[in-house]
Design an enzyme around this catalytic site. Structure first.
Site, PDB file in Angstrom:
ATOM      1  N   ASP A  17      10.671   0.675 -31.728  1.00 39.89           N
ATOM      2  CA  ASP A  17       9.617  -0.159 -31.401  1.00 39.89           C
ATOM      3  C   ASP A  17       8.929  -1.027 -32.526  1.00 39.89           C
ATOM      4  O   ASP A  17       9.503  -1.000 -33.542  1.00 39.89           O
ATOM      5  CB  ASP A  17       8.471   0.800 -30.941  1.00 39.89           C
ATOM      6  CG  ASP A  17       8.312   1.920 -31.869  1.00 39.89           C
ATOM      7  OD1 ASP A  17       8.656   1.802 -32.933  1.00 39.89           O
ATOM      8  OD2 ASP A  17       8.051   3.195 -31.146  1.00 39.89           O
ATOM      9  N   HIS A  35       4.362  11.765 -26.734  1.00 37.04           N
ATOM     10  CA  HIS A  35       4.930  10.425 -26.585  1.00 37.04           C
ATOM     11  C   HIS A  35       6.046  10.121 -27.518  1.00 37.04           C
ATOM     12  O   HIS A  35       6.131  10.798 -28.728  1.00 37.04           O
ATOM     13  CB  HIS A  35       4.020   9.570 -26.591  1.00 37.04           C
ATOM     14  CG  HIS A  35       3.470   9.116 -28.066  1.00 37.04           C
ATOM     15  ND1 HIS A  35       2.213   9.590 -28.559  1.00 37.04           N
ATOM     16  CD2 HIS A  35       4.011   8.321 -28.884  1.00 37.04           C
ATOM     17  CE1 HIS A  35       2.406   8.917 -29.868  1.00 37.04           C
ATOM     18  NE2 HIS A  35       3.389   8.370 -30.172  1.00 37.04           N
TER      19      HIS A  35
END
Length: 263
Positions: free
Chosen positions: A72, A143
């Site tokens: 990410d 997450h």
């Protein structure tokens, strides 16, 4: 699922780094057939990267034929911004090993076309035949990458709005100033991560105990995206004793006994 339980965070980092080096060596990568490694940024991998640097310096591993894809990147940050994951990766790993800069792939958070950037990232991973080994951490809310609670378990690389808890947790990288933390990021999807041939998720500390409980003993659901690891044939969780506090004693005993049998 394989679960490795170590005494502390340092032992976890050493195990994971050694396993990565072992996998690279076993693959015997070449320029035509590189080893493809998925990598995270953040607090969790820092110890792992320090250990990998030591292994390289001691000539026990090489990254010459390793291709990397980061999970990410924050939206809006320049690669030169000290808070960007580009900067993080070069400062904490890439500048200290023999990886070819052309083999490094990190999402462009400054792109004008987020959808196209994410689509091309997926295609690039496919071009290399997929990710051989994905390394990741997990948030307190379960997450993985920036796939916040309620993310689709089949999701692909895309732009995501960050949960307030994630922004708060990441604010320590921004001097504790929540207002400075980007509210969006480009991230690999859960489905993208699950496509990897092998996945290692590392978690340490009591703050991650509920996430580890859900990952191992909970049901597969999009409230805790780490639970998707239960569907993977070659998923490994590496955690310390503190992170196992909410697991049942029988679960802890089972995984410890399984690993001891292999020693």
């Amino acid at each position: 699922m394989r679960v490795i339980i170590k005494d502390n965070a340092n032992d976890c980092s050493s195990w994971v780094a050694g396993y990565i080096a072992y996998r690279i060596k076993k693959a015997k990568p070449t320029a035509k057939h590189p080893f493809v490694l998925g990598l995270p940024a953040g607090s969790t991998p820092l110890g792992i990267y320090q250990e990998l640097i030591k292994l390289y310096q001691n000539k026990k591993t090489s990254f010459e034929h390793v291709v990397t894809f980061n999970m990410d990147e924050y939206v809006g940050l320049s690669p030169r911004d000290p808070h960007s994951y580009h900067h993080f990766m070069y400062e904490n790993l890439f500048n200290h090993i023999d990886i070819n800069p052309k083999n490094i792939h990190i999402l462009n958070g400054q792109t004008k076309d987020y959808a196209k950037e994410c689509e091309n990232y997926e295609k690039n991973i496919t071009t290399y035949g997929g990710i051989d080994l994905m390394l990741g951490g997990v948030g307190r809310d379960g997450h993985i990458a920036f796939n916040e609670p309620f993310s689709s378990l089949g999701s692909r690389t895309r732009i995501k709005t960050l949960a307030p808890s994630t922004i708060k947790d990441n604010s320590h990288f921004f001097g504790g100033d929540i207002s400075q933390v980007p509210t969006q990021a480009l991230t690999m999807g859960v489905g993208t991560i699950l496509d990897s041939k092998e996945i290692i998720i590392m978690a340490t500390g009591a703050a991650k105990a509920e996430a580890i409980h859900q990952a191992i003993e909970g049901c597969i659901n999009h409230m805790w995206t780490i639970t998707a690891l239960q569907m993977h044939q070659h998923g490994i969780i590496v955690c310390d004793e503190e992170a196992t506090q909410k697991l049942s004693p029988s679960t802890v005993e089972y995984f410890k006994s399984i690993e001891n049998q292999g020693n």
